[in-house]
Design a protein around this motif. Structure first.
Motif, short mmCIF file in Angstrom:
data_model
loop_
_atom_site.label_atom_id
_atom_site.label_comp_id
_atom_site.label_asym_id
_atom_site.label_seq_id
_atom_site.Cartn_x
_atom_site.Cartn_y
_atom_site.Cartn_z
N ALA A 1 45.62 -30.50 75.45
CA ALA A 1 46.05 -31.55 75.82
C ALA A 1 45.14 -32.59 75.17
O ALA A 1 45.42 -33.94 74.72
CB ALA A 1 46.38 -32.11 77.29
N GLU A 2 43.89 -32.57 75.53
CA GLU A 2 42.59 -33.21 75.01
C GLU A 2 42.68 -33.31 73.38
O GLU A 2 42.37 -34.46 72.87
CB GLU A 2 41.31 -32.90 75.52
N GLU A 3 42.86 -32.30 72.84
CA GLU A 3 43.04 -32.12 71.32
C GLU A 3 44.26 -32.88 70.59
O GLU A 3 44.10 -33.54 69.92
CB GLU A 3 42.73 -30.78 70.79
N ILE A 4 45.03 -32.93 71.36
CA ILE A 4 46.40 -33.55 71.02
C ILE A 4 46.21 -35.03 71.06
O ILE A 4 46.25 -35.88 70.26
CB ILE A 4 47.67 -33.33 71.73
N ILE A 5 45.48 -35.53 72.18
CA ILE A 5 45.24 -36.94 72.18
C ILE A 5 44.06 -37.36 71.17
O ILE A 5 44.25 -38.41 70.70
CB ILE A 5 44.69 -37.15 73.60
N PHE A 6 43.08 -36.47 71.09
CA PHE A 6 42.19 -36.57 69.82
C PHE A 6 42.67 -36.87 68.47
O PHE A 6 42.49 -37.98 68.08
CB PHE A 6 41.16 -35.79 69.97
N PHE A 7 43.62 -36.07 68.11
CA PHE A 7 44.34 -36.17 66.89
C PHE A 7 45.22 -37.42 66.86
O PHE A 7 45.18 -38.21 65.87
CB PHE A 7 45.14 -34.63 66.87
N ARG A 8 45.95 -37.53 67.95
CA ARG A 8 46.84 -38.91 67.97
C ARG A 8 46.20 -40.28 67.98
O ARG A 8 46.70 -41.22 67.25
CB ARG A 8 48.01 -38.75 68.59
N ALA A 48 41.67 -30.43 65.12
CA ALA A 48 42.27 -30.35 66.49
C ALA A 48 43.01 -29.10 66.41
O ALA A 48 43.22 -28.15 67.57
CB ALA A 48 43.41 -31.43 66.86
N LEU A 49 43.79 -28.81 65.47
CA LEU A 49 44.47 -27.58 65.40
C LEU A 49 43.35 -26.11 65.50
O LEU A 49 44.03 -25.15 66.12
CB LEU A 49 45.38 -27.54 64.21
N ARG A 50 42.62 -26.28 64.80
CA ARG A 50 41.54 -24.96 64.92
C ARG A 50 41.27 -24.79 66.60
O ARG A 50 41.13 -23.68 67.02
CB ARG A 50 40.21 -25.33 64.05
N LYS A 51 40.85 -25.93 67.19
CA LYS A 51 40.53 -25.84 68.45
C LYS A 51 41.83 -25.33 69.41
O LYS A 51 41.80 -24.59 70.35
CB LYS A 51 40.07 -27.25 69.18
N ILE A 52 43.10 -25.85 69.21
CA ILE A 52 44.09 -25.56 69.81
C ILE A 52 44.60 -24.16 69.57
O ILE A 52 44.79 -23.44 70.69
CB ILE A 52 45.24 -26.65 69.26
N ASN A 53 44.31 -23.72 68.29
CA ASN A 53 44.48 -22.41 68.09
C ASN A 53 43.66 -21.36 68.99
O ASN A 53 44.19 -20.36 69.46
CB ASN A 53 44.42 -22.29 66.62
N PHE A 54 42.40 -21.68 69.02
CA PHE A 54 41.82 -21.00 69.99
C PHE A 54 42.00 -20.89 71.28
O PHE A 54 41.85 -19.84 71.81
CB PHE A 54 40.28 -21.64 69.71
N ASP A 55 42.21 -21.89 71.70
CA ASP A 55 42.75 -22.02 73.25
C ASP A 55 44.06 -21.21 73.49
O ASP A 55 44.37 -20.57 74.41
CB ASP A 55 42.78 -23.33 73.69
N LEU A 56 45.08 -21.66 72.46
CA LEU A 56 46.31 -20.58 72.52
C LEU A 56 45.94 -19.14 72.40
O LEU A 56 46.64 -18.35 73.15
CB LEU A 56 47.40 -21.17 71.55
#
Length: 225
Positions: A202-209, A81-89
């Motif tokens: 948001a989707e990645e955070i939900i996926f992680f949790r 999730a962090l890799r994808k979040i980092n890409f989007d940020l």
């Protein structure tokens, strides 16, 4: 050798830093655009180097985390999730850079009336509010706060859709305003895209949790609509 938990916490802190840096970039880009402040815009352009460097560091550290610890379950979901979040940020930072670049390269001040007609400031504030929500969701690992951005994204989409008709009407009334309105339209498109990136996060955070994948479900709902 550093432990999995220590490595994970270091990655998490880097994620916090990326959220903070990209949010500041977007805030500064807004102020620079509304005030036609070329000096502040230049600062955003210069800070883009920091965003890119942190993006590369997080990506490398995520790869190293997987290689060293062979994570499973929630630890694996976290790093994916962090890799994808980092890409989007990083893409959010790119859009802040693009908005600021217009101020540096295009000498086209925007009249307050034009901003009001297109609900520009409302749209920008909504995008920043979404970024606030998603930052809190990440910091607190709170999926309820993550889900808040989906409704706000609909506001961005609505303003984006309405803007084309408004611009067309206004330019027909006064063709001399075309440069200003075209500049506004390009920034509105960037803000709409930022909304999409925040919903991805948001989707990645939900996926992680919650180990729940929303991406394909969202596409199915869109087809039905």
């Amino acid at each position: 050798m550093i432990s999995l938990e220590q490595n994970k916490e270091a990655l998490n802190q880097a994620g916090h830093e990326m959220f903070s840096l990209c949010k500041k970039q977007l805030e500064n880009a807004r102020e620079a655009f509304l005030n036609h402040d070329s000096e502040l815009a230049e600062e955003v352009l210069h800070t883009e180097n920091r965003v890119n460097a942190l993006d590369l560091k997080i990506d490398r550290d995520c790869e190293r985390f997987i290689a060293l610890h062979n994570p499973v379950a929630s630890d694996l979901r976290f790093v994916l999730a962090l890799r994808k979040i980092n890409f989007d940020l990083e893409r959010v930072g790119d859009h802040a850079y693009g908005i600021s670049k217009y101020i540096v390269e295009v000498d086209t001040p925007i009249a307050p009336g034009q901003l009001e007609k297109l609900r520009f400031e409302e749209m920008y504030e909504c995008a920043l509010s979404m970024l606030d929500d998603i930052t809190e969701a990440y910091n607190e690992e709170d999926t309820k706060k993550a889900r808040k951005v989906f409704k706000k994204d609909k506001v961005l989409n609505k303003i984006n859709i309405e803007s084309f008709k408004i611009i067309s009407e206004e330019v027909q009334k006064d063709p001399k305003t075309i440069d200003q309105y075209l500049l506004l339209f390009t920034v509105i498109k960037k803000l709409e895209r930022i909304g999409d990136l925040v919903t991805n996060i948001a989707e990645e955070i939900i996926f992680f949790r919650e180990a729940e994948v929303l991406k394909h479900r969202k596409k199915k709902r869109a087809k039905k609509d």
